[in-house]
Design an enzyme around this catalytic site. Sequence first.
Site, PDB file in Angstrom:
ATOM      1  N   TYR A 133       0.860  -1.463  -0.091  1.00 11.23           N
ATOM      2  CA  TYR A 133      -0.318   0.003   0.046  1.00 11.23           C
ATOM      3  C   TYR A 133       1.030   1.407   0.004  1.00 11.23           C
ATOM      4  CZ  TYR A 133      -4.559  -2.217   0.313  1.00 11.23           C
ATOM      5  OH  TYR A 133      -6.003  -2.576  -0.428  1.00 11.23           O
ATOM      6  N   LYS A 186       3.964 -14.338  -0.659  1.00  9.86           N
ATOM      7  CA  LYS A 186       3.971 -14.784  -2.219  1.00  9.86           C
ATOM      8  C   LYS A 186       5.458 -14.972  -2.245  1.00  9.86           C
ATOM      9  CE  LYS A 186       2.421 -16.633  -6.398  1.00  9.86           C
ATOM     10  NZ  LYS A 186       1.785 -16.735  -6.880  1.00  9.86           N
ATOM     11  N   ASP A 219      -1.997 -16.366  -3.898  1.00 12.81           N
ATOM     12  CA  ASP A 219      -3.278 -16.978  -4.786  1.00 12.81           C
ATOM     13  C   ASP A 219      -4.284 -18.316  -4.575  1.00 12.81           C
ATOM     14  OD1 ASP A 219      -0.675 -18.084  -5.680  1.00 12.81           O
ATOM     15  OD2 ASP A 219      -0.786 -18.398  -7.030  1.00 12.81           O
ATOM     16  N   ASP A 243      -6.471  -7.155   2.892  1.00  6.16           N
ATOM     17  CA  ASP A 243      -7.544  -6.137   1.911  1.00  6.16           C
ATOM     18  C   ASP A 243      -8.322  -7.236   0.938  1.00  6.16           C
ATOM     19  OD1 ASP A 243      -8.900  -4.104   2.272  1.00  6.16           O
ATOM     20  OD2 ASP A 243      -7.808  -2.744   0.224  1.00  6.16           O
ATOM     21  N   ASP A 247     -12.283  -8.865   2.516  1.00  6.53           N
ATOM     22  CA  ASP A 247     -12.863  -9.017   1.223  1.00  6.53           C
ATOM     23  C   ASP A 247     -13.275  -9.845   1.208  1.00  6.53           C
ATOM     24  OD1 ASP A 247     -12.883  -6.320   2.256  1.00  6.53           O
ATOM     25  OD2 ASP A 247     -12.597  -5.067  -0.477  1.00  6.53           O
TER      26      ASP A 247
END
Length: 362
Positions: A133, A186, A219, A243, A247
Amino acid sequence: MNNYQLGVLYGDGIGPEIVRSTVEIFQAAADKVGTKFDWLELPMGWEAIEKYNDPTPQVTKTALNSCHGWILGPHDSAAYPPEHKAKRNPSGELRHTLDLYANVRPAKTMPGIKSVVGEADLVIYRENTEGFYTDRNMYVGTGEWQITPDVAVSTGVFTRKAVERIAHAAFKMALKRRKKVTIVHKANVIKLGTGLFLNVCREVAAQYLEVTVDDYHIDAMTAHLVRRAKDFDVIVTENMFGDILSDLAGELVGSLGLAPSINTNDHQAMAQAAHGSAPDIAGKNIANPIGIILSTVMLMDWLCERHNDEKLHEVGKIVETAVYKALEDGVCTGDLKGTATTTEFTEAVVERVKQAYQNVKK
């Protein structure tokens, strides 16, 4: 009777409606339990732009430092004037300047709400100050550069300090729950950045021998949540991954509109629903306040632990019970296929606060 000062930032769009609902409900619960809240209204969003030419003015940030905690309504920063859109939005600004490093987002099935994944009860610990971010991962400025009109560079930042403290927060929560932590990263591609995140989390894990630890690539984790959300307990990950996952998890267990969260450091906490300001339905009295209500329940539990005041937990518990009872009874807003207005849902929860209080006392 202990006295707690709680900041109230109404925000934009549906913010004033759902935050007023929350204050009314928690005041009713506090009156029953015998806890005193002083509600301090502070400007944020369009209200603050009109008065201070700043969506997150210094007067608000200064006042929050004297509050025990606060409720942050949603903001509509996408509609702000260009000079303000170029800055951090109010949520990002408070997380950055006050170093609210832990964004805690639970996803749990609720009575009367259809879940895509069946029963689930997990909580995501999202590192809140750096990662990918770019509006909050630099001390000054942002972590993005426009090299030429056709070339942009965005930077992810990972530090041992930030990873250690979010990892400790996640593992401490796991000790109170089912003693399992999943690290999401990742590291097979972003080997140095998320590799550091993974390795530091593993180092911290060595200090919590009671906790079972596993890890997944971001992923793959999205697929695992859809397939078997019930298997996960505490998930810890970097800012952007957290984030996205939260969601997804919120929608899987019912609706993003129901998803609560708090943002914390070691001495402050901010209740903030995961959803946005929904300007298209603002002022229509149809908004669902459950996300911000349950976020404030989380704030009560955080304050309870910090101040060793069980009455705060009691306030949160009777509100949560009242919300669930309303849902069980079929009282809900239009987004949940119900017919209740925001006002009617609020009144229904306040009515059930009295009954919930009696049940808690028993």
